[in-house]
Structure formats: structure tokens, C-alpha cells
Design a protein around this motif. Structure first.
Motif, short mmCIF file in Angstrom:
data_model
loop_
_atom_site.label_atom_id
_atom_site.label_comp_id
_atom_site.label_asym_id
_atom_site.label_seq_id
_atom_site.Cartn_x
_atom_site.Cartn_y
_atom_site.Cartn_z
N ASP A 60 0.86 -1.19 0.00
CA ASP A 60 0.00 0.00 0.00
C ASP A 60 0.89 1.24 0.00
O ASP A 60 1.76 1.39 0.87
CB ASP A 60 -0.91 -0.01 1.23
N GLU A 96 0.20 4.24 0.69
CA GLU A 96 -0.09 5.25 1.71
C GLU A 96 -0.35 4.61 3.07
O GLU A 96 -0.95 5.22 3.94
CB GLU A 96 -1.30 6.08 1.28
N GLY A 97 0.09 3.39 3.26
CA GLY A 97 -0.13 2.72 4.54
C GLY A 97 0.89 1.62 4.75
O GLY A 97 1.87 1.47 4.01
N ASP A 98 0.67 0.84 5.79
CA ASP A 98 1.60 -0.23 6.15
C ASP A 98 1.13 -1.60 5.65
O ASP A 98 1.80 -2.61 5.89
CB ASP A 98 1.77 -0.29 7.67
N TYR A 99 -0.01 -1.63 4.97
CA TYR A 99 -0.58 -2.91 4.58
C TYR A 99 0.20 -3.52 3.41
O TYR A 99 0.50 -2.84 2.42
CB TYR A 99 -2.04 -2.71 4.19
N THR A 130 -5.76 0.91 0.69
CA THR A 130 -6.41 2.23 0.79
C THR A 130 -5.97 3.19 -0.29
O THR A 130 -6.52 4.28 -0.41
CB THR A 130 -6.10 2.85 2.16
#
Length: 322
Positions: free
Chosen positions: A48, A50-53, A84
Motif C-alpha cells: 500500500d 499510503e499505509g503499512d498494509y 487504501t
């Protein structure tokens, strides 16, 4: 290395989502003691932006072709839904990490990316590229003389639609609509292309009626027997065609006619363009093979059998039927 179809619509994702990567050296080669060599699958991670996923693709869900130039992998939809933002695609091949130049992107609606040909004539096929096309629920419209006209779809899959350009299409925006949601627009250019045919009875007796057709269409006929001039105007893409003149009524077995063509028409073969003895029976047909060149086809500047003054056609009476 590049990712095929980096755009996806989340609302249209199947339960298992498939992605394909093309390139060279997408697997590393290993050989055994018998010198039998195979390509090992790369490790694939989705990240992701914009995230840690992240998602590590299970090896059983990775398919590598025999030449290590194409990799297809699948991901359960629920894992894709958890992202996201755009998804970065990372491959590890023999301890070397490679990032795909494109991210996987999600869009909210059907999106057009390009036209295989940005210029087309009416009746021609055009391939529309994009994402989010659904068979049975997709409409393609083009600009037309009356506003917008629906194009006939001849084939469709998720990323391409083949359409036939409508006869009344004009240069302007082409767009798609899926389930009532409209796409972005692409410009389709329709070069001016058409023909005009002027014909009528040019005998001294007002007694004959003729019809003219192009490429086997229904054509048009004189409104009354003995009508001196009628003009057929038709949108037509450049190319070779057959133009036919049919005798509808000739009571004295002597059809007196003339026929003239617009300036963008070259005659390849055919009979005289005016006669009193070539048509002697009802339903008899004369035909001309012609080549239609680019152009609107609205002007008939040379017609040996008539004159045009202030849009009033005066026909020269060439044939005496008495």
C-alpha cells in the motif's frame, strides 16, 4: 517490465483478482546435475503506497511461463479491498528486488484510455480501449448531427470495445456509459466524406421515372414521372462503389436520362451518363463503378446535361422521343 491493465474498478472486481506482468528475466534459472534447467518463480509483494498494509503472494497463486517473460498472479478480492491507495508491485528474483514501473490504480467508473484509430469514417470499425466495460451494460455514443448517437457494439471485453461508426457521426467526443455512469471523453475525428448524384429525365416527353442506389442500398427515386432533376446526397467513406440507375417507368420503351456525380467521384467504368436507348424496359439497370475520394461531396461543378444557377437546376433537353 510492465504491468498489464494497471487500472481497476473496485466495484467490479471478481472474487479472485488476476494481474499479469510482462518483461524479461521474470524468473531465475536453476539447473540440476543432469543439466535440466527450469525457471523459478519470483517472490511477489503488494505494498500500500499510503499505509503499512502488504500482501505476499502465495507461490501456488503465481504462474510463470516457460520463457520467464510473463507472470500471472491472483489475489483474493478481500485482500485487494483492504488497500487504501495505489498498490506498489515488488518482485524479488534471485535476491534482486525489482519494482514495477506502474502502480495498480483504482478508479470509480468506466474510463477510456485511447482509440486504436483517432480518425474514422462512417461504417468503419473502431476499437476503444479502457477499463470497466461490461457486456450488455455498456453504451458507446459519438457526436452526431443531431447531438449524440449510439454506436453499434460488435464485440466487447473488460478492456476493449469494437464499435461501428454511425452514419451521422461527426467529429467530437466519444464516451462510454456503464450502468448509467458516464466515462471521460476521447475525441473521434470524422473527416468530411460523402457523395452527391444528380439525375433525371432529359427527354422532350415527361414520361420516365428512374431511381438511383449506391452500393446496393434502397436509394431514391424521382418523385414524379418526367422529373427533371433530383439529387441524392449520402455520407460515404472513401473507396470503390457501384452506383446503379434503374428504370422504374418507361412507357415508350425509351428511357431518356442523365446522371452526374460530385467532384470527389472518379468514374472507373460504366456506360454513357446520358442516353435515350440504353434503358428500354422496366427494372433494367445501368451501373457505374466509381472511386470516392475524401471530401464532403456536396459540389457537382461539372455536369454536361444541366446548369445550376442560384441553386436552380436547369436541365438541357437532349433527346427527342417523337
Amino acid at each position: 517490465m510492465h504491468l498489464l491493465s494497471e487500472f481497476r474498478i473496485k466495484d467490479q472486481l471478481p472474487d479472485v483478482v488476476s494481474f499479469t506482468i510482462e518483461g524479461y528475466g521474470l524468473g531465475y534459472e536453476s539447473c540440476n546435475v543432469f543439466n535440466t534447467c527450469t525457471f523459478n518463480k519470483p517472490q511477489i509483494e503488494l505494498i500500500d503506497t499510503e499505509g503499512d498494509y502488504t500482501v505476499d503472494i502465495v507461490e501456488d497463486n503465481i504462474l510463470l511461463d516457460d520463457t520467464a517473460t510473463e507472470v500471472t498472479f491472483t489475489v483474493p478480492r478481500d485482500q485487494v479491498d483492504a488497500f487504501t491507495a495505489e498498490i506498489k508491485l515488488e518482485l524479488e528474483i534471485a535476491d534482486i528486488v525489482i519494482n514495477a514501473p506502474e502502480n495498480i490504480k483504482f478508479i470509480d467508473k468506466v474510463t477510456l484510455t485511447k482509440l486504436a484509430s483517432e480518425k474514422a469514417y462512417s461504417g468503419e470499425k473502431v476499437t476503444v480501449h479502457g477499463i470497466g466495460f461490461i457486456e450488455g451494460d455498456t453504451i458507446i455514443t459519438v457526436a452526431s448531427k443531431t447531438g449524440r448517437t449510439k454506436a453499434n457494439i460488435v464485440s466487447i471485453d473488460g478492456e476493449t470495445v469494437d464499435i461501428i461508426v454511425p452514419e451521422d457521426a461527426v467529429t467530437g467526443p466519444l464516451l462510454a456509459e456503464v450502468d448509467g455512469v458516464k466515462s471521460n471523453e476521447l475525441t473521434l475525428t470524422i473527416p468530411p466524406s460523402g457523395i452527391s448524384v444528380l439525375f433525371g429525365d432529359n427527354g422532350n416527353l415527361l414520361d420516365d421515372r428512374f431511381s438511383v442506389s449506391v452500393a446496393g442500398d434502397s436509394g431514391i427515386s424521382l418523385d414524379t414521372v418526367g422529373q427533371r432533376a433530383k439529387q441524392l446526397s449520402k455520407l460515404l467513406s472513401p473507396g470503390k462503389y457501384n452506383i446503379a440507375l434503374t428504370a422504374n417507368e418507361i412507357p415508350d420503351e425509351r428511357g431518356t436520362f442523365y446522371i452526374c456525380f460530385s467532384d470527389n467521384i472518379d468514374i472507373i467504368s460504366g456506360p454513357s451518363q446520358s442516353s435515350k436507348d440504353q434503358l428500354t424496359a422496366v427494372d433494367q439497370v445501368l451501373s457505374w463503378e466509381v472511386n470516392v475520394n475524401e471530401g464532403e461531396g456536396k459540389t457537382i461543378s461539372t455536369c454536361d446535361y444541366s446548369t445550376n444557377t442560384n441553386n436552380d437546376v436547369e436541365v438541357n433537353i437532349l433527346w427527342n422521343e417523337l
